[in-house]
Design a protein around this motif. Structure first.
Motif, PDB file in Angstrom:
ATOM      1  N   ARG A 169       0.849  -1.189   0.000  1.00 48.49           N
ATOM      2  CA  ARG A 169       0.000   0.000   0.000  1.00 48.49           C
ATOM      3  C   ARG A 169       0.888   1.242   0.000  1.00 48.49           C
ATOM      4  O   ARG A 169       1.775   1.363   0.854  1.00 48.49           O
ATOM      5  N   PRO A 170       0.687   2.187  -0.937  1.00 54.77           N
ATOM      6  CA  PRO A 170       1.547   3.377  -0.993  1.00 54.77           C
ATOM      7  C   PRO A 170       1.261   4.330   0.165  1.00 54.77           C
ATOM      8  O   PRO A 170       0.235   4.198   0.859  1.00 54.77           O
ATOM      9  N   CYS A 171       2.142   5.280   0.334  1.00 50.68           N
ATOM     10  CA  CYS A 171       1.964   6.294   1.376  1.00 50.68           C
ATOM     11  C   CYS A 171       0.934   7.331   0.911  1.00 50.68           C
ATOM     12  O   CYS A 171       0.378   7.238  -0.191  1.00 50.68           O
ATOM     13  N   LEU A 172       0.717   8.359   1.733  1.00 49.92           N
ATOM     14  CA  LEU A 172      -0.300   9.367   1.438  1.00 49.92           C
ATOM     15  C   LEU A 172      -0.046  10.060   0.102  1.00 49.92           C
ATOM     16  O   LEU A 172      -0.983  10.346  -0.648  1.00 49.92           O
ATOM     17  N   LEU A 173       1.226  10.341  -0.222  1.00 52.82           N
ATOM     18  CA  LEU A 173       1.530  11.042  -1.465  1.00 52.82           C
ATOM     19  C   LEU A 173       1.064  10.250  -2.678  1.00 52.82           C
ATOM     20  O   LEU A 173       0.681  10.828  -3.700  1.00 52.82           O
ATOM     21  N   GLY A 174       1.100   8.932  -2.586  1.00 52.89           N
ATOM     22  CA  GLY A 174       0.612   8.117  -3.682  1.00 52.89           C
ATOM     23  C   GLY A 174      -0.884   8.253  -3.881  1.00 52.89           C
ATOM     24  O   GLY A 174      -1.386   8.199  -5.017  1.00 52.89           O
ATOM     25  N   TYR A 175      -1.640   8.440  -2.790  1.00 51.21           N
ATOM     26  CA  TYR A 175      -3.091   8.573  -2.890  1.00 51.21           C
ATOM     27  C   TYR A 175      -3.523   9.957  -3.389  1.00 51.21           C
ATOM     28  O   TYR A 175      -4.607  10.093  -3.958  1.00 51.21           O
ATOM     29  N   ILE A 176      -2.707  10.983  -3.145  1.00 49.89           N
ATOM     30  CA  ILE A 176      -3.089  12.341  -3.585  1.00 49.89           C
ATOM     31  C   ILE A 176      -2.383  12.717  -4.877  1.00 49.89           C
ATOM     32  O   ILE A 176      -2.299  13.889  -5.232  1.00 49.89           O
ATOM     33  N   ASP A 177      -1.850  11.726  -5.594  1.00 49.98           N
ATOM     34  CA  ASP A 177      -1.253  11.904  -6.925  1.00 49.98           C
ATOM     35  C   ASP A 177      -0.009  12.793  -6.924  1.00 49.98           C
ATOM     36  O   ASP A 177       0.281  13.458  -7.915  1.00 49.98           O
ATOM     37  N   LYS A 178       0.730  12.804  -5.794  1.00 46.06           N
ATOM     38  CA  LYS A 178       2.020  13.488  -5.779  1.00 46.06           C
ATOM     39  C   LYS A 178       3.172  12.492  -5.810  1.00 46.06           C
ATOM     40  O   LYS A 178       4.323  12.863  -5.588  1.00 46.06           O
ATOM     41  N   CYS A 179       2.858  11.251  -6.063  1.00 47.45           N
ATOM     42  CA  CYS A 179       3.867  10.211  -6.266  1.00 47.45           C
ATOM     43  C   CYS A 179       3.233   9.141  -7.149  1.00 47.45           C
ATOM     44  O   CYS A 179       2.051   8.795  -6.970  1.00 47.45           O
ATOM     45  N   SER A 180       4.000   8.635  -8.106  1.00 41.98           N
ATOM     46  CA  SER A 180       3.476   7.605  -9.015  1.00 41.98           C
ATOM     47  C   SER A 180       3.521   6.218  -8.390  1.00 41.98           C
ATOM     48  O   SER A 180       3.218   5.228  -9.059  1.00 41.98           O
ATOM     49  N   ALA A 181       3.915   6.114  -7.128  1.00 40.85           N
ATOM     50  CA  ALA A 181       3.890   4.877  -6.330  1.00 40.85           C
ATOM     51  C   ALA A 181       4.684   3.736  -6.960  1.00 40.85           C
ATOM     52  O   ALA A 181       4.156   2.642  -7.156  1.00 40.85           O
ATOM     53  N   PRO A 182       5.982   3.957  -7.244  1.00 41.37           N
ATOM     54  CA  PRO A 182       6.782   2.832  -7.739  1.00 41.37           C
ATOM     55  C   PRO A 182       6.996   1.761  -6.672  1.00 41.37           C
ATOM     56  O   PRO A 182       7.344   0.623  -6.993  1.00 41.37           O
ATOM     57  N   CYS A 183       6.776   2.093  -5.414  1.00 44.33           N
ATOM     58  CA  CYS A 183       6.998   1.148  -4.321  1.00 44.33           C
ATOM     59  C   CYS A 183       6.059  -0.052  -4.416  1.00 44.33           C
ATOM     60  O   CYS A 183       6.384  -1.147  -3.941  1.00 44.33           O
ATOM     61  N   VAL A 184       4.869   0.131  -5.014  1.00 39.42           N
ATOM     62  CA  VAL A 184       3.907  -0.969  -5.123  1.00 39.42           C
ATOM     63  C   VAL A 184       3.730  -1.416  -6.571  1.00 39.42           C
ATOM     64  O   VAL A 184       2.758  -2.100  -6.910  1.00 39.42           O
ATOM     65  N   GLY A 185       4.678  -1.004  -7.431  1.00 43.31           N
ATOM     66  CA  GLY A 185       4.642  -1.438  -8.820  1.00 43.31           C
ATOM     67  C   GLY A 185       3.613  -0.741  -9.670  1.00 43.31           C
ATOM     68  O   GLY A 185       3.244  -1.247 -10.746  1.00 43.31           O
TER      69      GLY A 185
END
Length: 658
Positions: A169-185
């Motif tokens: 599960r990505p961090c908050l930035l991934g949910y608000i579209d300030k990170c493309s969430a590479p951590c979860v593929g």
């Protein structure tokens, strides 16, 4: 102290090729590193009569016990070897520019599989691309927060990145579209790398292409009735424009340049540099250094460029711009340009801006450097430990019975013998007491005679001292005994004797000050003079000056007292000259007597302000009607340009028309 003749090499043994040399002391430590196009000519200059050498050079050669050199093929190789040796040996007699504070960098860890953007301080590391440095960390964090909307790259630490991958599960930035969430593929390494490259290009100054691209995509989405995507692109465009607002355009031609300026005094030099990329200021940095070797501005620029750029990695075009703007060209600028071009991989120009936006920008950088030097000295001057050390050093060096807790300094100012004035400044416990500063107008000396003027001002000051002491009563207060007027109870400031009298000048001024005090019977107050050229301290009836150590806090305090007296005298002189100039211009105005002339001078304060005033404004001065105001305006306008030019042309450069 060693005799340079004891280790001087034979002239015939020194080669005439380019090379680098180093002086070592008796313990074998390298104390100075230098380079030369001709080693024989350069090294021979160190072994002449010590009296002909600069004081700093003389101190270096007498501290050394040996000299050695290395021959190289080209001047560029000499420059590279000089930098390597300075970095390796850290010689005490070489200028070492040190950061006046810790600056934050914007760093992108391009060496990682999923690069991260972060704000940090300290030394640079390999595998990381840096932008800046910036003045404030909060400003760059705010900018990054805006840009992550457009470039949603990773900004989390390694621990957060790993934990998000483990829980899926990505961090908050991934949910608000300030990170493309590479951590979860959610995005591949290649696509994430593309976002990182776009971010680096944007921060590197290539902004117009991104703005145009996003604007075109926004209009295209609108035409396709995809209003949700168009709105998102509109917000992205707003974020970019908001980030760009923080970086003012200073060079309209989109130049990449480093703009460098210096502020210097006999003991220290402050350097400021503005990093301009794509015409916008991307960062700022400052250094302060002790002046430990002989050399003027070109040599200081040379040492700064060497320390700033010689360590850059090959192909690092971000660290070395196409253009470097300096206050003065270093000796042999072509050699520097060749070295930097080799490091950058393309041509580099070093030049002094003469006009236009680049000249204006460098003047702004110079003001920042001057302010940085003042702030550095202020912080040093307010340090209680440093002040105590300074007073103790002055006491021991001058052989005083006690530390001079009250120091008075006197300076004379004139313009070719006219409007001769003097200043007295007071420092107590190492700090300025501006309430006790005094100004003097020299009346008993004709023409330009600083020695006689000094005699007059010292006589007047200490005659007043004796007079007030004889008419004062001593009362006890919580702060100790105080001399007061017995009738009013007010303190008599002139009744306090200084612990040391300092005059701006050499032996003639010191002799004049001592003679004036002896004529009044004042023989228990020590006197010294501080000469500007070599910062020598002169005592009465001594053939040789007292030489303070270059890093001495005592010398620093004496210099600060002397400079303050000089500033105060110049200010007084300019004020009087401006008023006398106004009065002389108005002598021929009909109907304008001495009283109304003085009223006019008091109302406007300076000739410049009177010239800028309109007739209606002049007529508002009490006692001056419309007709007289018109005559005054005509007089100052008709003679304004000539009078101003004469005042400047006959000056030394320090005094300008107000």
């Amino acid at each position: 102290m060693a005799n340079p003749a004891s280790y001087r090499p034979k002239t015939g043994e020194i080669p005439t090729q380019p090379g680098v040399y180093k002086f070592r002391d008796a313990r074998g430590r390298v104390i100075y590193v230098g380079k030369a196009k001709n080693l024989r000519a350069r090294l021979s200059s160190y072994f002449q009569d010590l009296g002909n050498l600069h004081s700093r050079t003389a101190a270096m050669v007498t501290s050394a016990a040996g000299v050695e050199w290395t021959v190289v093929n080209t001047e560029v190789e000499a420059l590279q070897l000089e930098y390597s040796w300075i970095k390796e040996f850290d010689p005490r007699y070489n200028v070492k520019y040190r950061d006046d504070k810790s600056y934050p960098w914007l760093a992108v860890t391009v060496g990682e599989e999923f690069p991260r953007v972060m704000v940090g301080r300290g030394a640079k590391r390999k595998g990381t691309r840096y932008f800046g440095p910036y003045s404030h960390a909060w400003a760059i964090r705010e900018t990054v927060d805006q840009l992550l909307r457009v470039f949603p790259m990773r900004s989390c630490s390694a621990g957060v990145f790993k934990r998000s991958g483990q829980i899926g599960r990505p961090c908050l930035l991934g949910y608000i579209d300030k990170c493309s969430a590479p951590c979860v593929g959610a995005i591949s390494a290649e696509d994430h790398r593309s976002i990182v490259d776009d971010f680096c290009d944007f921060m590197g100054g290539h902004t117009n292409a991104f703005v145009r691209r996003i604007r075109d995509e926004m209009y295209a989405a609108s035409d396709e009735l995809d209003f949700e995507r168009a709105a998102r692109l509109r917000d992205d465009l707003g974020a970019i424009e908001k980030a760009l607002e923080k970086q003012a355009v200073v060079l309209g031609d989109g130049t990449d340049a480093d703009v460098i300026a210096l502020a210097e005094d006999p003991l220290e030099v402050a350097v400021q540099i503005f990093y301009v990329r794509g015409g916008r200021i991307r960062g700022q940095r400052g250094w302060v250094a002790d002046r430990v070797e002989e050399g003027e501005t070109p040599e200081l620029v040379e040492q700064f460029l060497l320390q700033l750029y010689a360590g850059a990695e090959d192909g690092d075009d971000a660290a070395i711009p196409r253009e470097i703007l300096v206050p003065a060209l270093p000796p042999e600028p072509e050699v520097f340009e060749e070295l930097l071009a080799e490091r950058r991989g393309s041509r580099v120009r070093i030049r002094v801006p003469q006009r236009g936006d680049k000249r204006t920008l460098q003047e702004t950088v110079a003001r920042n450097a001057a302010q940085a030097l003042v702030m550095h000295k202020t912080k040093r001057g307010t340090d209680l430990t440093a002040r105590n050390q300074a007073l103790e050093e002055i006491q021991h060096a001058l052989g005083l019975d006690e530390a001079p807790l009250r120091i008075e300094c006197y300076d004379i100012s004139n313009l070719q013998g006219t409007e001769v004035v003097a200043s007295m400044v007071v420092f107590e416990d190492g700090l300025a007491r501006k309430s006790e500063y005094r100004r003097f107008v020299i009346r008993g000396v004709e023409g330009q005679n600083d020695v006689a003027s000094m005699h007059e001002v010292i006589t007047r000051r200490f005659r007043r001292l004796l007079d007030e002491q004889s008419r004062s009563a001593e009362v006890q207060t919580d702060a100790g005994p105080m001399l007061v007027d017995p009738e009013t109870g007010r303190p008599r400031k002139f009744a306090y004797a200084p612990g040391l009298v300092v005059v701006d000048g050499g032996p003639p001024q010191v002799a004049a000050a001592q003679a004036a005090m002896r004529e009044l019977g004042v023989v228990d107050i020590p006197v010294c003079g501080l000469a500007k050229r070599l910062e020598e301290v002169w005592l009465p009836e001594q053939e040789d000056p007292v030489i303070f150590a270059r890093t001495s806090e005592g010398l620093y305090l004496l210099q600060r007292v002397r400079d303050e007296a000089h500033r105060f005298a110049i200010t007084h002189h300019r004020s009087r000259r401006s008023k006398s100039m106004v009065e002389s211009l108005l002598d021929d105005v009909p109907g304008l007597g001495e009283v109304r002339r003085r009223t006019l001078v008091k109302h406007f304060g300076s000739l410049r302000k009177l010239r800028a005033a309109e007739v209606d404004e002049i007529a508002l001065v009490p006692g001056i009607g419309p007709r007289t105001a018109a005559a005054i305006k005509d007089a100052v306008t008709r003679t304004g340009g000539q009078t101003g030019r004469q005042a400047v042309n006959t000056a030394t450069g320090e005094i300008q028309e107000d």
